[in-house]
Design a protein around this motif. Sequence first.
Motif, PDB file in Angstrom:
ATOM      1  N   THR A  73       2.966 -15.960  -3.955  1.00 55.64           N
ATOM      2  CA  THR A  73       2.828 -14.682  -4.138  1.00 55.64           C
ATOM      3  C   THR A  73       1.304 -14.118  -4.020  1.00 55.64           C
ATOM      4  N   GLU A  93       1.744  -8.014  -5.391  1.00 57.04           N
ATOM      5  CA  GLU A  93       3.075  -7.422  -5.475  1.00 57.04           C
ATOM      6  C   GLU A  93       2.582  -6.119  -6.175  1.00 57.04           C
ATOM      7  N   VAL A 109       4.983  -2.107  -7.435  1.00 54.01           N
ATOM      8  CA  VAL A 109       6.162  -1.538  -7.572  1.00 54.01           C
ATOM      9  C   VAL A 109       5.549   0.012  -7.865  1.00 54.01           C
ATOM     10  N   TYR A 158      12.833   3.960  -6.225  1.00 53.72           N
ATOM     11  CA  TYR A 158      11.739   2.885  -6.732  1.00 53.72           C
ATOM     12  C   TYR A 158      11.679   1.860  -5.516  1.00 53.72           C
ATOM     13  N   TYR A 159      10.563   1.564  -5.309  1.00 56.18           N
ATOM     14  CA  TYR A 159      10.164   0.523  -4.270  1.00 56.18           C
ATOM     15  C   TYR A 159       9.138  -0.666  -4.654  1.00 56.18           C
ATOM     16  N   GLN A 160       9.258  -1.589  -4.051  1.00 59.29           N
ATOM     17  CA  GLN A 160       8.550  -2.906  -4.279  1.00 59.29           C
ATOM     18  C   GLN A 160       8.078  -3.363  -3.110  1.00 59.29           C
ATOM     19  N   LEU A 216       5.963  -6.884  -1.722  1.00 55.89           N
ATOM     20  CA  LEU A 216       5.640  -8.117  -2.340  1.00 55.89           C
ATOM     21  C   LEU A 216       5.066  -8.788  -1.017  1.00 55.89           C
ATOM     22  N   ARG A 274      11.187  -3.679  -0.816  1.00 57.83           N
ATOM     23  CA  ARG A 274      12.548  -3.492  -1.220  1.00 57.83           C
ATOM     24  C   ARG A 274      12.601  -2.156  -1.751  1.00 57.83           C
ATOM     25  N   TRP A 275      13.696  -1.359  -1.935  1.00 56.61           N
ATOM     26  CA  TRP A 275      14.085  -0.117  -2.426  1.00 56.61           C
ATOM     27  C   TRP A 275      15.411  -0.145  -3.134  1.00 56.61           C
ATOM     28  N   GLU A 304      16.348  -4.236   1.465  1.00 61.28           N
ATOM     29  CA  GLU A 304      14.983  -4.933   1.492  1.00 61.28           C
ATOM     30  C   GLU A 304      15.106  -5.220   2.995  1.00 61.28           C
TER      31      GLU A 304
END
Length: 188
Positions: A8, A11, A13, A23-25, A27, A36-37, A53
Motif C-alpha cells: 500500500t 491511503e 478516507v 464516505y470514500y476511501q 487506496l 471505495r464508497w 468499489e
Amino acid sequence: MASWLPETLFEIVGQGPAPSKDYYQLLVTRSQVIFRWWKISLRSEYRSTKPGETKETHEDFLENSNLQVQVALIFGSRILDYVFNLCYGKFDFLERLSDDLLLSIISYLDLEDVARLSQTSHRFAKLCLSDKLWEQIVLSCCDTITSDMKALAEDIGWRKMFFTNKLQHQRQLRRRKQKYGSPREKQP
C-alpha cells in the motif's frame, strides 16, 4: 528500488462535500488505484444501496477522467496530483523514512538548514521543532551538561535551552533549585 515499497503506497478516507454524508476511501497500491464508497442516506431509495468499489491499474487511472474528477472533488487537487505522481512511478522515499531516522539525519545539519527544512512541510516543521532533535543538538554542541541542566531542559524544552544565554540559564537553575531543591539534597 520499487521492491522496497510496501504494497500500500497511499491511503486516505474522507467524507463527500456537503450536504453529502457519504464516505470514500482512496487506496493506491503498487499496481492499482482502488476507490471505495459508502452511501449514507435517510432516503428510502438509497437505504439499501451497497458499498461500491472501482479498481483501476495505474495506467487506466491516468486515462479515467471521471474517476480523477471524483478524487479531486472529495480529496482535493493536491491529493490527485500526489496520486498522479505515484501512478507515474515518482515515489518520495524521504517521506517513507521513520521519524527517528530523519531526526538523526537532521541533527547533522547546520542550524540555518534546519530552519529552511522546517519550512518545507508540516512533517519536517514538527520534526525540526521537536525536543528529541534539540536534545541531540544541545548534547552535540555542549561539552558538559549537568543533571541540573538536563532537568531544566526537560522543564523548559531543549530548543529553548539551546537559544537561552548562559546568564539566563544560571538564573533559571537558581530558581529551579530554590523551588525543587538540588538533586543531591533528595538523596539520603
